[in-house]
Structure formats: structure tokens, C-alpha cells
Design an enzyme around this catalytic site. Structure first.
Site: not given
Length: 488
Positions: A274, A348
Site C-alpha cells: 500500500k 477474501r
């Protein structure tokens, strides 16, 4: 905090602060009029100065008055009949205003609220008071808790005591659970690790006979074939943990509701790292796990006759020579293969194996809670959590619970037309779709692992914490989930 429901005479009740209301015409509620008479009309005279705002929820603190109350907080009520949102704002603003006093008495249940009874009003008052007194003090040498430890809710008649007390108990438990979630969320990532969460779950079970805890370590997860989950923790020195907290309040034959929380205790993005700006807020990527801990604590306060399993998929997502790489293919516990195109879509990956594992409990319903996608923040902002479900009854029940508590959710589409964006040339699926509808395609990914039971997914990326000057965990969606479970 010690809450109580009482029939009180405001002209005799000693307290650090009495909370009363005034409508748009400065007409005081029943107890407010009594106190105004006791003070020779001083409260009414002060209101005529116009310092109290006109919007419902505006507050004015009046100090040094005659009578048993050290102070009086006047809250603007607006019209004769309030909306639930207006009353909720009154409860929250008044609680915030009195949190620095040692005790307070609220007379707000004297008001009428559209579509709400006294139990609901008391629930909102207790929830607001509990939330207002939260403060993270663990890492600050000079910070002290707020002194508000006693809070009474006035009933006009004795017949109102029972419903008001019932509402207080639920609201207070929701506040306890929310604050547990906030405490875990606000903890720095070097404190709140997967192992720390596991130890907290074990400690909780030792205190309560209705709760048992088991933890799957890396070795056990490998034996179960949780290749998707383990692909996330590969780059970290912190070992992963799949934590199961089993609350048994109902009959042994009652099927449980299973809550599954995403517990990425810090999310660097992995190899798909990030940007540095605001990366500190990625300690909040375990907001789903924190909410599961919060719900379990609230249930232990209330002891309802239901069965609930809280699963926490805990891992740290870090870059290293051993970390998963874009293009890697892993095999999930379900046997489905996944091409990892972006290691920052890691939530996920831990959730899909946890959702497969949830099936072993033969659940009545499974709800996963996750700070899953920035796309959900773009879609809904910070006011509502995104809700997806493969069962409309379950979706409606969750939305209703959110409306009752003000911890709102909004249902998003889970249509088959979105599924092809997850097709892979090299595996059964890939872990991201395109740029469009990112929150939807993430839910579609999870839906592939939930075919065998009723399932809902809550994307809380926009609701789990606040940024800026008010930075901190919110404790959402604990109130919503507790409300839903109590209706079971």
C-alpha cells in the site's frame, strides 16, 4: 458503568447532572417543569436567552442552580413527537455532554418517539452513555477513564420500570461489546497480533462456562488444506490463527448462527504494498474480528438462550522473501484453486477458508464481517455498512436490526452478471475483478464458498473506524449484530 431504572422526583433527586428536554417553543418536559418551578423559573429564563440551539440534540449545560442537581443539561427535543433518529441524537449528545461527571440521571424517557416504546428509548440512552465513556488509555501515561460510572433512567410510572430496565440491559450490553471491539481495533499492530487475539479468546472462555474456545494453528490449518488462508500469513513472522469461540446458551439441538470476522491485524498490502499515507490505519483491518469479539462479550452479558459461534480468521499481511506473489496459485480448503493477482486483496483469501470451515458447525446462518474493500467506502461512505446475502429473509432481518439500533446497513447486489469478472485463465478463479464494482465482486468471490447455507456478508470498510481528528474505532456493527441475534 452501573445503570438503573427508577421512578424519581427530580426536585429531590441528588445527582451531578439531570438531563431534561425542551421543545422548539422552550416548553420543558414534565420533570423539567418541576425543576424549573423549584428554581423560581430560572431554567425558563435562561432558555429565553436563545443559547440553546434549535436543532434536536442541541445541548446547554446550566451550572450552579438551586436544588439537588449540581447541574442541569437541557437537550433540544424539537417537535412534540420525535423521530427515532432525533431521539438517538439527543441520547448521544447528552451522554457526550455528561461523561465528565461522576453520575447523571436522564429524564428523556418522558418524551414520545414515533414508532418506539419506552424499552427502545432506554436502550438508546444506555447504548449512548456506554459509547460516550469509551477512551483508549492503554498506551498513554497520563490518560484517565471518564469518571461517569452511575447512570439512572427515569420512569414516569412504575409500570414503565420493567420495559425501561429491559431496554437498559440490552443497550448496556451493546455498549460493552462495542467498546471491546473499539479497544481491540485501537490497539497498535505490535500489541494486537493473531496470537494476542487467540489468548484473549482463551481467557474469555475461562471466565464463562457457556463459552468454549478452540484455536487452529498453522500446522492444523495446513492439515485441513487452508492454502488460501495460509498464503496471506506467509510473509509475516507472526503465525496465523483460526479462532473459534462457541457460545452455548440454547439447546444442544439448536443450530448456531456463525459469525466470521476478518482479522488482519496489520495489512501492509504484502508484495502489492500500500502507499505510505494513512497506512497506520491498517491496524483497523481486523475490525471484523474485533466486532466478533464484541458480540461474544455482549452475549455473555445478556446470556440469551441461543447458540452462536464466533470465528476469527487472524493473520498479518506483510511483504518478505517468503510472501505470496502476484500470479501465485493456491488451493483453498474447498478444493477450489485461486490465482492471486493482488496480494492486497487478502481478506477474501482468509475468509474463504474460514467460510468453508464454518460449514462444519451445521449453521442456521453464517454472517461474515470484514473491512474488505475501499470500493465500499466510495459507494456508501461512512454512514452505512455494505450488506450482501444469498438469502433475502436474512438480509431483511439484518437491515431491520440496523434500523433499530441506528447502526445501519444497505443491501448491495449479488448478481450472477458480476461473477465472470473473477474468471482466471490459469485457476478456478482469481482473487480480484476489474476496477468496477470492487465491493460487489469481492462479495461474489466469497459467495462461491457459501453455497451450502444461508449467508450474509457485511463490508464494514467505511463504518469500522473514523479518520482525522476523531480517529478511532467505532465498534460497528456490534449493535446491529447483537440486535439481530436477540431476535433469533
Amino acid at each position: 458503568m452501573q445503570f438503573s431504572a427508577k421512578v424519581l422526583d427530580i426536585s429531590k433527586q441528588r445527582t451531578a447532572c439531570s438531563i431534561i428536554s425542551a421543545d422548539v417553543k422552550n416548553s420543558l418536559s414534565h420533570s423539567g417543569k418541576s425543576l424549573d418551578k423549584l428554581t423560581g423559573g430560572m431554567i425558563g429564563k435562561i432558555l429565553k436567552r436563545g443559547d440553546l440551539g434549535t436543532k434536536p440534540g442541541s445541548t446547554q449545560l446550566i451550572d450552579l442552580i438551586e436544588g439537588p442537581s449540581d447541574r442541569v443539561l437541557v437537550v433540544r427535543a424539537g417537535k412534540s413527537s420525535l423521530t427515532q433518529a432525533e431521539f438517538r441524537k439527543m441520547a448521544m449528545n447528552s451522554a457526550t455532554a455528561v461523561k465528565k461527571f461522576k453520575d447523571a440521571v436522564s429524564y428523556l424517557c418522558e418524551l414520545d418517539v414515533d414508532g418506539a416504546d419506552k424499552s427502545w428509548q432506554a436502550q438508546q440512552i444506555a447504548l449512548a452513555a456506554g459509547l460516550a465513556t469509551y477512551r483508549f488509555t492503554q498506551c498513554q501515561t497520563d490518560a484517565k477513564p471518564y469518571p461517569l460510572t452511575k447512570f439512572a433512567v427515569h420512569a414516569l410510572e412504575r409500570k414503565q420500570l420493567k420495559p425501561i430496565q429491559a431496554g437498559i440491559e440490552v443497550g448496556a450490553a451493546q455498549a460493552v461489546g462495542s467498546n471491546v471491539a473499539r479497544e481491540l481495533g485501537d490497539m497498535p499492530g505490535n500489541f494486537c497480533t493473531p496470537n494476542y487475539l487467540a489468548s484473549e479468546a482463551r481467557a474469555l472462555a475461562k471466565k464463562h462456562t457457556k463459552l468454549s474456545t478452540s484455536v487452529l494453528d498453522e500446522k492444523k490449518m495446513k492439515a485441513l488444506g487452508m492454502g488460501a488462508f495460509l498464503s496471506v500469513s506467509k510473509g509475516s513472522d507472526q503465525p496465523p490463527a483460526l479462532i473459534a469461540m462457541n457460545y452455548k446458551g440454547g439447546k444442544a439441538s439448536d443450530k448456531p448462527v456463525v459469525l466470521v470476522g476478518k482479522g488482519i491485524t496489520f495489512d501492509s498490502g504484502g508484495i502489492s504494498i500500500k502507499p505510505g499515507q494513512s497506512m497506520d490505519e491498517m491496524k483497523y483491518d481486523m475490525g471484523g474480528a474485533a466486532s466478533v469479539f464484541g458480540v461474544m462479550n455482549a452475549l455473555l452479558e445478556l446470556q440469551p438462550a441461543i447458540n452462536v459461534v464466533g470465528l476469527v480468521a487472524a493473520a498479518e499481511n506483510m511483504p518478505s522473501g517468503g510472501a505470496s506473489k502476484p500470479g501465485d496459485i493456491v488451493t483453498s480448503m474447498s478444493g477450489k484453486t485461486i490465482e492471486i493477482l493482488n496480494t492486497d486483496a487478502e481478506g477474501r483469501l482468509v475468509l474463504c477458508d474460514a467460510l468453508t470451515y464454518a460449514g462444519k458447525f451445521k449453521p442456521r446462518a453464517v454472517i461474515d464481517i470484514a473491512t474488505l474493500t475501499g470500493a465500499c467506502v466510495i459507494a456508501l461512505g461512512h454512514h452505512a455498512s455494505g450488506l450482501y446475502a444469498n438469502n433475502e429473509k436474512l438480509a431483511k432481518e439484518l437491515i431491520k436490526a440496523g434500523e433499530t439500533t441506528g447502526d445501519r446497513a444497505w443491501q448491495m447486489p449479488l448478481w450472477d452478471e458480476y461473477q465472470p469478472s473473477l474468471d482466471s485463465n490459469f485457476a478456478d478463479m482469481q482473487n480480484i475483478g476489474g476496477r468496477e464494482a470492487g465491493s460487489v465482486t469481492a462479495a461474489c468471490f466469497l459467495s462461491r464458498f457459501t453455497k451450502d447455507y444461508n449467508w450474509a456478508h457485511m463490508d464494514i470498510a467505511g463504518s469500522a473506524w473514523k479518520s482525522g481528528a476523531a480517529k478511532g474505532a467505532t465498534g460497528r456493527p456490534v449493535p446491529l449484530l447483537v440486535e439481530y441475534l436477540l431476535g433469533k
